[in-house]
Design a protein around this motif. Sequence first.
Motif, mmCIF file in Angstrom:
data_model
loop_
_atom_site.group_PDB
_atom_site.id
_atom_site.type_symbol
_atom_site.label_atom_id
_atom_site.label_comp_id
_atom_site.label_asym_id
_atom_site.label_seq_id
_atom_site.Cartn_x
_atom_site.Cartn_y
_atom_site.Cartn_z
ATOM 1 N N GLY A 9 5.761 47.871 110.518
ATOM 2 C CA GLY A 9 7.174 47.931 110.126
ATOM 3 C C GLY A 9 8.083 47.782 111.333
ATOM 4 O O GLY A 9 9.074 47.035 111.309
ATOM 5 N N THR A 10 7.739 48.477 112.418
ATOM 6 C CA THR A 10 8.508 48.384 113.655
ATOM 7 C C THR A 10 8.444 46.972 114.228
ATOM 8 O O THR A 10 9.465 46.404 114.641
ATOM 9 N N LEU A 11 7.245 46.399 114.255
ATOM 10 C CA LEU A 11 7.101 45.037 114.775
ATOM 11 C C LEU A 11 7.901 44.027 113.943
ATOM 12 O O LEU A 11 8.529 43.129 114.507
ATOM 13 N N CYS A 12 7.887 44.183 112.630
ATOM 14 C CA CYS A 12 8.669 43.288 111.760
ATOM 15 C C CYS A 12 10.161 43.394 112.087
ATOM 16 O O CYS A 12 10.855 42.367 112.186
ATOM 17 N N SER A 13 10.635 44.609 112.240
ATOM 18 C CA SER A 13 12.058 44.819 112.555
ATOM 19 C C SER A 13 12.431 44.204 113.895
ATOM 20 O O SER A 13 13.470 43.539 114.016
ATOM 21 N N LEU A 14 11.586 44.422 114.898
ATOM 22 C CA LEU A 14 11.860 43.844 116.216
ATOM 23 C C LEU A 14 11.809 42.318 116.176
ATOM 24 O O LEU A 14 12.659 41.650 116.771
ATOM 25 N N ALA A 15 10.815 41.774 115.490
ATOM 26 C CA ALA A 15 10.702 40.314 115.389
ATOM 27 C C ALA A 15 11.945 39.728 114.726
ATOM 28 O O ALA A 15 12.482 38.707 115.177
ATOM 29 N N GLU A 16 12.421 40.380 113.680
ATOM 30 C CA GLU A 16 13.634 39.909 113.001
ATOM 31 C C GLU A 16 14.839 39.980 113.947
ATOM 32 O O GLU A 16 15.610 39.028 114.055
ATOM 33 N N GLN A 17 14.981 41.091 114.625
ATOM 34 C CA GLN A 17 16.094 41.269 115.563
ATOM 35 C C GLN A 17 16.072 40.210 116.664
ATOM 36 O O GLN A 17 17.117 39.699 117.071
ATOM 37 N N LEU A 18 14.878 39.878 117.129
ATOM 38 C CA LEU A 18 14.735 38.917 118.218
ATOM 39 C C LEU A 18 14.776 37.462 117.739
ATOM 40 O O LEU A 18 14.734 36.543 118.557
ATOM 41 N N GLY A 19 14.850 37.273 116.427
ATOM 42 C CA GLY A 19 14.901 35.910 115.891
ATOM 43 C C GLY A 19 13.548 35.227 115.818
ATOM 44 O O GLY A 19 13.470 34.008 115.713
ATOM 45 N N TYR A 20 12.474 35.997 115.840
ATOM 46 C CA TYR A 20 11.121 35.452 115.758
ATOM 47 C C TYR A 20 10.704 35.387 114.282
ATOM 48 O O TYR A 20 9.876 36.171 113.815
ATOM 49 N N THR A 21 11.275 34.454 113.556
ATOM 50 C CA THR A 21 11.094 34.387 112.110
ATOM 51 C C THR A 21 9.634 34.194 111.710
ATOM 52 O O THR A 21 9.131 34.887 110.821
ATOM 53 N N GLU A 22 8.951 33.275 112.351
ATOM 54 C CA GLU A 22 7.546 33.030 112.014
ATOM 55 C C GLU A 22 6.704 34.271 112.301
ATOM 56 O O GLU A 22 5.863 34.671 111.487
ATOM 57 N N ALA A 23 6.948 34.900 113.440
ATOM 58 C CA ALA A 23 6.221 36.118 113.794
ATOM 59 C C ALA A 23 6.481 37.208 112.760
ATOM 60 O O ALA A 23 5.548 37.908 112.329
ATOM 61 N N LYS A 24 7.730 37.359 112.355
ATOM 62 C CA LYS A 24 8.077 38.376 111.361
ATOM 63 C C LYS A 24 7.322 38.138 110.064
ATOM 64 O O LYS A 24 6.784 39.064 109.455
ATOM 65 N N ASN A 25 7.260 36.880 109.623
ATOM 66 C CA ASN A 25 6.578 36.556 108.373
ATOM 67 C C ASN A 25 5.085 36.849 108.455
ATOM 68 O O ASN A 25 4.487 37.354 107.499
ATOM 69 N N ILE A 26 4.487 36.541 109.588
ATOM 70 C CA ILE A 26 3.058 36.822 109.786
ATOM 71 C C ILE A 26 2.818 38.332 109.786
ATOM 72 O O ILE A 26 1.896 38.835 109.133
ATOM 73 N N LEU A 27 3.644 39.063 110.498
ATOM 74 C CA LEU A 27 3.514 40.525 110.567
ATOM 75 C C LEU A 27 3.752 41.166 109.206
ATOM 76 O O LEU A 27 3.074 42.134 108.841
ATOM 77 N N ALA A 28 4.697 40.623 108.437
ATOM 78 C CA ALA A 28 4.999 41.158 107.109
ATOM 79 C C ALA A 28 3.802 41.008 106.168
ATOM 80 O O ALA A 28 3.564 41.865 105.310
#
Length: 163
Positions: free
Chosen positions: A118-137
Amino acid sequence: MVIKNANELFVRLLSETNSAEKQITRALPKMARAADDPKLVDAFKHHLDETQGQVERLEKVADSVPDIRIKRLKCYAMESLIEEGQELIEATEKGAVRDAGLIGAAQKVEHYEIATYGTLCSLAEQLGYTEAKNILAETLKEEKSTDDKLTTLAKENVNKKAG
């Protein structure tokens, strides 16, 4: 190493999570061997397959963000959770009571992972790492599903047998 910004924090947490997942891949076979209930054994084996895929996904996360490399860090929190599970195995005889304890130990791991992803998803979103966020989600969804399956197994079967 002093963490100076959200990107460095993201790399740190990603690296610790990689360590945690690798530790889990070593612990799950031991948990499966220690379990008695066939459904619990199968759940641990299934989660091992999922966890191996999650390790691969973490590499994809790192590859999806320029200039990010997973570092060799140890996740001490996961090490402690796994050690606690091992101590439970040693303190119980094979059977329903141990199985109930194993489910509890596994859920502690899942709850840690849910918080981490959950924390990694939030950070990825904040940093604009959309692909990373989707993978982490995707992994976050799997962790929540595993937790739900363990709860159902405990309530409908194992805990009743443990008496």
